[in-house]
Design an enzyme around this catalytic site. Sequence first.
Site, PDB file in Angstrom:
ATOM      1  N   CYS A 249      38.745  62.111  18.296  1.00  0.00           N
ATOM      2  CA  CYS A 249      38.055  61.650  17.416  1.00  0.00           C
ATOM      3  C   CYS A 249      38.804  62.067  15.984  1.00  0.00           C
ATOM      4  O   CYS A 249      38.410  61.905  14.855  1.00  0.00           O
ATOM      5  CB  CYS A 249      36.808  62.191  17.201  1.00  0.00           C
ATOM      6  SG  CYS A 249      36.634  64.119  17.107  1.00  0.00           S
TER       7      CYS A 249
ATOM      8  N   CYS B 230      41.916  78.595  25.142  1.00  0.00           N
ATOM      9  CA  CYS B 230      43.053  78.048  25.910  1.00  0.00           C
ATOM     10  C   CYS B 230      42.743  76.769  25.941  1.00  0.00           C
ATOM     11  O   CYS B 230      41.533  76.086  26.721  1.00  0.00           O
ATOM     12  CB  CYS B 230      42.869  78.696  27.314  1.00  0.00           C
ATOM     13  SG  CYS B 230      44.139  78.183  28.732  1.00  0.00           S
TER      14      CYS B 230
END
Length: 127
Positions: free
Chosen positions: A45, A115
């Site tokens: 997005c 992460c």
Amino acid sequence: MTNGEFKNKLTPEQYRVMREGGTEPAFTGKYWNEHSKGMYHCAACGAELFSSDAKFDSGTGWPSFTEPTNLEHIELRPDDSNGMHRMEVVCKKCGSHLGHLFDDGPKDKGGKRYCINSACLALENKE
């Protein structure tokens, strides 16, 4: 976006990771060893997620960041899958899975390690 729109926009690997909660193999993603300056956006997005200034080498094989650019752009969700207790990192704008948050980051930067899968990111290079 609908699932069909996500499938049209994302590669099959991105769709597997971002929409089905998958993980790319360590040391294989585009950005795990990237050192360019810039802003990392959500590949689905375009939401602004992480600055290269917060990126560090965790030795894990995935892009790792000490903090997001704006906490309003991510959502943290408990994830007890695969026999582990961890926090899932999700793009708040489109709901895509990005990776996980761990408490083993640099102590001098708050001790957090976001992460994040390379497949979920698009780098806007500032160099």
